[in-house]
Design a protein around this motif. Structure first.
Motif, PDB file in Angstrom:
ATOM      1  N   VAL A  91       0.819  -1.237   0.014  1.00  0.00           N
ATOM      2  CA  VAL A  91       0.077  -0.033   0.061  1.00  0.00           C
ATOM      3  C   VAL A  91       0.713   1.313  -0.031  1.00  0.00           C
ATOM      4  O   VAL A  91       0.443   2.016  -0.701  1.00  0.00           O
ATOM      5  CB  VAL A  91      -0.886  -0.061   1.280  1.00  0.00           C
ATOM      6  N   ILE A  92       1.951   1.349   0.840  1.00  0.00           N
ATOM      7  CA  ILE A  92       2.849   2.610   1.061  1.00  0.00           C
ATOM      8  C   ILE A  92       3.810   2.480  -0.372  1.00  0.00           C
ATOM      9  O   ILE A  92       4.201   3.663  -0.418  1.00  0.00           O
ATOM     10  CB  ILE A  92       3.838   2.315   2.167  1.00  0.00           C
ATOM     11  N   GLY A  93       3.813   1.583  -1.284  1.00  0.00           N
ATOM     12  CA  GLY A  93       4.464   1.786  -2.576  1.00  0.00           C
ATOM     13  C   GLY A  93       5.943   1.004  -2.231  1.00  0.00           C
ATOM     14  O   GLY A  93       6.810   1.598  -2.935  1.00  0.00           O
ATOM     15  N   LYS A 106      -2.330   4.413 -17.185  1.00  0.00           N
ATOM     16  CA  LYS A 106      -2.314   5.804 -16.633  1.00  0.00           C
ATOM     17  C   LYS A 106      -3.151   6.966 -16.872  1.00  0.00           C
ATOM     18  O   LYS A 106      -3.416   7.136 -18.227  1.00  0.00           O
ATOM     19  CB  LYS A 106      -0.772   6.482 -17.172  1.00  0.00           C
ATOM     20  N   ALA A 133      -6.880  -2.700  -6.097  1.00  0.00           N
ATOM     21  CA  ALA A 133      -7.278  -1.285  -6.012  1.00  0.00           C
ATOM     22  C   ALA A 133      -5.991  -0.277  -5.452  1.00  0.00           C
ATOM     23  O   ALA A 133      -5.754   0.587  -5.910  1.00  0.00           O
ATOM     24  CB  ALA A 133      -8.396  -0.919  -5.185  1.00  0.00           C
ATOM     25  N   ASN A 134      -5.428  -0.904  -4.663  1.00  0.00           N
ATOM     26  CA  ASN A 134      -4.091  -0.173  -4.134  1.00  0.00           C
ATOM     27  C   ASN A 134      -3.058  -0.036  -5.130  1.00  0.00           C
ATOM     28  O   ASN A 134      -2.393   0.646  -5.118  1.00  0.00           O
ATOM     29  CB  ASN A 134      -3.650  -0.717  -2.607  1.00  0.00           C
ATOM     30  N   MET A 161      -3.675   2.315  -7.986  1.00  0.00           N
ATOM     31  CA  MET A 161      -3.585   3.652  -7.980  1.00  0.00           C
ATOM     32  C   MET A 161      -2.244   4.277  -7.490  1.00  0.00           C
ATOM     33  O   MET A 161      -1.898   5.287  -7.313  1.00  0.00           O
ATOM     34  CB  MET A 161      -4.645   4.338  -6.534  1.00  0.00           C
ATOM     35  N   GLN A 162      -1.234   3.243  -7.412  1.00  0.00           N
ATOM     36  CA  GLN A 162       0.121   3.728  -7.242  1.00  0.00           C
ATOM     37  C   GLN A 162       0.953   4.582  -8.270  1.00  0.00           C
ATOM     38  O   GLN A 162       0.322   4.457  -9.433  1.00  0.00           O
ATOM     39  CB  GLN A 162       1.051   2.387  -7.147  1.00  0.00           C
ATOM     40  N   LYS A 163       1.763   5.474  -7.965  1.00  0.00           N
ATOM     41  CA  LYS A 163       2.440   6.181  -8.806  1.00  0.00           C
ATOM     42  C   LYS A 163       3.257   5.333  -9.593  1.00  0.00           C
ATOM     43  O   LYS A 163       4.631   5.596  -9.667  1.00  0.00           O
ATOM     44  CB  LYS A 163       2.906   7.546  -8.424  1.00  0.00           C
ATOM     45  N   ASN A 166      -1.445   3.902 -11.580  1.00  0.00           N
ATOM     46  CA  ASN A 166      -1.483   5.589 -11.948  1.00  0.00           C
ATOM     47  C   ASN A 166      -2.987   5.723 -12.471  1.00  0.00           C
ATOM     48  O   ASN A 166      -3.231   6.575 -13.183  1.00  0.00           O
ATOM     49  CB  ASN A 166      -0.387   6.055 -13.117  1.00  0.00           C
ATOM     50  N   SER A 167      -3.866   5.079 -12.168  1.00  0.00           N
ATOM     51  CA  SER A 167      -5.266   4.929 -12.587  1.00  0.00           C
ATOM     52  C   SER A 167      -6.079   5.724 -11.383  1.00  0.00           C
ATOM     53  O   SER A 167      -5.463   5.729 -10.286  1.00  0.00           O
ATOM     54  CB  SER A 167      -5.813   3.622 -12.981  1.00  0.00           C
ATOM     55  N   THR A 168      -7.106   6.491 -11.901  1.00  0.00           N
ATOM     56  CA  THR A 168      -8.255   6.639 -11.227  1.00  0.00           C
ATOM     57  C   THR A 168      -8.805   5.401 -10.913  1.00  0.00           C
ATOM     58  O   THR A 168      -9.262   4.870 -11.635  1.00  0.00           O
ATOM     59  CB  THR A 168      -9.199   8.074 -11.706  1.00  0.00           C
ATOM     60  N   VAL A 169      -9.040   5.150  -9.405  1.00  0.00           N
ATOM     61  CA  VAL A 169      -9.494   4.003  -9.039  1.00  0.00           C
ATOM     62  C   VAL A 169     -11.070   3.928  -8.342  1.00  0.00           C
ATOM     63  O   VAL A 169     -10.945   4.839  -7.475  1.00  0.00           O
ATOM     64  CB  VAL A 169      -8.528   3.283  -8.221  1.00  0.00           C
ATOM     65  N   ARG A 177      -3.577  10.795  -2.906  1.00  0.00           N
ATOM     66  CA  ARG A 177      -3.248   9.566  -2.782  1.00  0.00           C
ATOM     67  C   ARG A 177      -1.996   9.341  -2.099  1.00  0.00           C
ATOM     68  O   ARG A 177      -1.251   8.412  -1.955  1.00  0.00           O
ATOM     69  CB  ARG A 177      -3.087   8.626  -4.079  1.00  0.00           C
ATOM     70  N   ASN A 214       0.589   8.521   1.473  1.00  0.00           N
ATOM     71  CA  ASN A 214       0.528   7.416   2.400  1.00  0.00           C
ATOM     72  C   ASN A 214      -0.177   7.890   3.761  1.00  0.00           C
ATOM     73  O   ASN A 214      -0.601   6.825   4.536  1.00  0.00           O
ATOM     74  CB  ASN A 214       1.649   6.793   2.572  1.00  0.00           C
ATOM     75  N   LYS A 218      -4.429   7.502   0.796  1.00  0.00           N
ATOM     76  CA  LYS A 218      -4.717   5.881   0.573  1.00  0.00           C
ATOM     77  C   LYS A 218      -5.174   5.154   1.770  1.00  0.00           C
ATOM     78  O   LYS A 218      -6.303   4.494   1.711  1.00  0.00           O
ATOM     79  CB  LYS A 218      -3.205   5.265   0.360  1.00  0.00           C
ATOM     80  N   VAL A 229     -10.824   7.184  -6.051  1.00  0.00           N
ATOM     81  CA  VAL A 229      -9.352   8.153  -5.561  1.00  0.00           C
ATOM     82  C   VAL A 229      -8.909   8.603  -6.716  1.00  0.00           C
ATOM     83  O   VAL A 229      -8.649   8.021  -7.712  1.00  0.00           O
ATOM     84  CB  VAL A 229      -8.230   6.987  -4.854  1.00  0.00           C
ATOM     85  N   HIS A 247      -6.199  11.601  -8.332  1.00  0.00           N
ATOM     86  CA  HIS A 247      -4.826  12.010  -7.932  1.00  0.00           C
ATOM     87  C   HIS A 247      -4.235  12.938  -9.150  1.00  0.00           C
ATOM     88  O   HIS A 247      -4.840  13.123 -10.040  1.00  0.00           O
ATOM     89  CB  HIS A 247      -4.102  10.926  -7.633  1.00  0.00           C
TER      90      HIS A 247
END
Lengths: 296, 296
Positions: A131-133, A157, A175-176, A179-181, A186-189, B166, B168, B172, B191, B193
Motif C-alpha cells: 500500500v505504501i509503495g 495511466k 485497488a491499491n 492507484m500507485q504512481k 496511476n489510474s483513477t480507481v 493518494r 500514504n 490511501k 481515488v 490524484h
C-alpha cells in the motif's frame, strides 16, 4: 467489433519460461529454490489447488515440499511446523492452502509465516508495504493482473479503473496497486461492492473493469463502455449436463455479450487463474533472490 | 442554502474530554500514560507541531517525554533511542516528528518503532492490518475524518466517497477505511490524484468529498454536487498583508463558494487538523489500554 483475448495462458507461459531459466541459473550457483506447501484436511478443491502448485513448481525446477496434515491438526502443531519451515534454509517460500479447518485461527497462521517467505503476499506487513509503495511480496491474483496489463502493453495511466469486489485477496490489493504512481498503475480507481446501489453507474465509466465479485454474470454488455478492457477474476461452476464433468467453468462476466463490446477481455478458464498460479512461482523465485541478495 | 459546519473544534473537544476521563481512570489504577515525542533538528514547523502535541497531552493528563536531537544525529543514534523507548514500560506511544533530516532513512525509522507503540499508525504492519480490516492503530488524519462522520451521524453506507490525493498518510488510508464493511465506511470509493485528467468528472459525483491535494483552491463550487459532504484536509499558508502574521491559513477547498452548495463542510482552521491532533491522543490512550489488556 470483437475484443482481443487477454490470454492468461500465453502470458503465464512466457513468465514460466523466464522463471525456468532463472531457476536453472540459480541451480548453477548451487541454489535449489524450495517451496513448502501445507494442506490441512482433505477438501477436494484444496487437494486440486495444491497438486496444481506442485506441478507448476516441478515444471520450472522448483523443489516442492508437501506437508499434508489431518483436519484435526491443532493450531499449535501447525504453528510449530511453520516455525520449522521459517528457519529451514532450503525453504524459500511457504504456502498454507486456505481455507483452513474452522478450529484454526487463519489470520494467526498467516502472520506466523516469515514475511520473507510469504509468497502468497497475505502477511499484513507485506500488505502494508504494498500500500505504501515499498518493495513487498504482492498477492498473486492482483500481481497477475498487473503483469497481464504490462505484457499486453495496456496503458493504465490516467484511465479510470473500476473494480467490483473488496476482498482482501483481490479487490483491495488490486485497488491499491492500480492507484500507485507507477506503470501499470496511476489510474483513477473506483471500488464497488455489495453496498454499492447501482453498480452499472460505475462500470459504464470504466476504461479498465476488474470483476472479482465471486458470482456468475455480474457484468453484462449493458454495463460495459465500448472499448473497455475487461478483466474477469471469477471462477464459477455452472451445472452443464452436456459437459463430461457435469459442469463448466464461467467467470463473473457474461463473456459472450461483453466480448462483443470490450477492446480486451480475459477468458475463463485460461485467464486470470493461470496468472495467479504463475505469480506464485514468480514470488518463490523472488524469495530465493532476496534471500541470496541477487539483484531482481 | 448554506452548509452546516462540521466542526473539528467541537468534535475534537468532545473526544479530548472523554480521553481525559479515561486517563484519570487509568491513573487511579496506577497507570500514567506516557508519550515519547522525538524531534530531530530545528525546523520551525516541526517545533510548532511538537509543542502542540505536548500541550494536548498535558491537557488530558498524558505525560509527554520530549527528546530533542540535533539535525546531525545519525541513523544509528536515532535507532538506539527508539530501541530504548520500545522497551521502556513507562512509554506507551512513540512519535517521531516528520520530516527527518535527509541523511536519515525515514522509512527505516518508522519501521523501527514497535508496532504496539506506533501511535501515528505509519508502521507497515499497522497499515496492512487496517487494509485487511483487523484491529490496528489507524493513522491520525484519516481516523479523525472517520470520527467526524461518526459524531455528526453522517451516513456513508452506499454513498459515493471521492478522495482527491493518494498520499500514504491521508489519501490511501482514508480510501481503504471508507471501503471497509463497517460504519462509517461501506462507501463506493473513488481515488483521484495528479494523473487524473478531469477531476471534476469525479468530484461532481461525490456524496462525500475528501480533499487532500495539498494545494489551495483545488475544489470550487462548480466541482461539487449540491448537498455533498465536503471534508477539507488541506492546510495552506496564503500571503495576507492585512493579517497580523502576514499570512492566513486556507484549505484545499474554496470555502466561500463551496459552503453555499454543500450540506456539510469542514472549516480551515478548526476542521480536520484538530481531529488529527485529538486522534494522536486517542491512539496513545488506546496503546495504554492494549498494553494493560484493558477492554477498549
Amino acid at each position: 467489433m470483437s475484443a482481443a483475448i487477454l490470454s492468461g495462458k500465453e502470458i503465464s507461459q512466457k513468465i514460466l519460461e523466464e522463471l525456468k531459466k532463472e531457476v536453472a541459473f540459480l541451480k548453477e550457483k548451487g541454489i535449489t529454490p524450495g517451496l513448502a506447501v501445507i494442506r490441512v484436511g482433505d477438501d477436494p478443491a484444496s487437494i486440486a489447488y495444491v497438486n496444481g502448485k506442485k506441478k507448476d513448481a516441478e515444471k520450472i525446477g522448483i523443489k516442492s515440499y508437501e506437508h499434508i496434515l489431518p483436519a484435526s491438526t491443532s493450531q499449535d502443531k501447525l504453528c510449530a511446523l511453520i516455525d520449522n519451515l521459517n528457519s529451514d534454509v532450503n525453504i524459500h517460500g511457504i504456502l498454507v492452502q486456505l481455507p483452513l479447518p474452522s478450529h484454526i485461527e487463519e489470520q494467526a497462521i498467516i502472520e506466523r509465516i516469515s514475511p520473507d517467505k510469504d509468497v502468497d503476499g497475505f502477511h499484513p506487513i507485506n500488505v502494508g508495504k504494498m500500500v505504501i509503495g515499498q518493495d513487498a511480496f504482492l498477492p498473486c491474483t492482483p500481481f497477475g493482473i498487473i503483469k497481464m496489463l504490462e505484457y499486453a502493453g495496456i496503458e493504465s495511466k490516467g484511465k479510470h479503473t473500476v473494480i467490483i469486489g473488496r476482498s482482501n485477496i483481490v479487490g483491495k490489493p488490486i485497488a491499491n496497486l492500480m492507484m500507485q504512481k507507477r506503470n501499470p498503475g496511476n489510474s483513477t480507481v473506483t471500488v464497488c461492492h455489495t453496498a454499492t446501489p447501482n453498480v452499472s453507474d460505475y462500470t459504464l465509466q470504466a476504461d479498465i473493469l476488474i470483476v472479482a465479485a465471486g458470482r456468475p454474470c455480474v457484468v453484462n454488455a449493458d454495463m460495459v463502455k465500448p472499448g473497455a478492457v475487461v478483466i474477469d477474476v471469477g471462477i464459477n461452476r455452472i451445472e452443464d449436463k452436456e459437459h463430461p464433468r457435469g459442469y463448466r467453468l464461467v467467470g463473473d462476466v457474461d463473456y459472450d455479450s461483453v466480448s462483443k463490446k470490450a477492446s480486451w477481455i480475459t477468458p475463463v478458464p485460461g485467464g486470470v487463474g493461470l496468472m495467479t498460479r504463475a505469480m506464485l512461482m514468480y514470488n518463490t523465485v523472488l524469495a530465493v533472490k532476496k534471500a541470496n541478495s541477487i539483484k531482481e
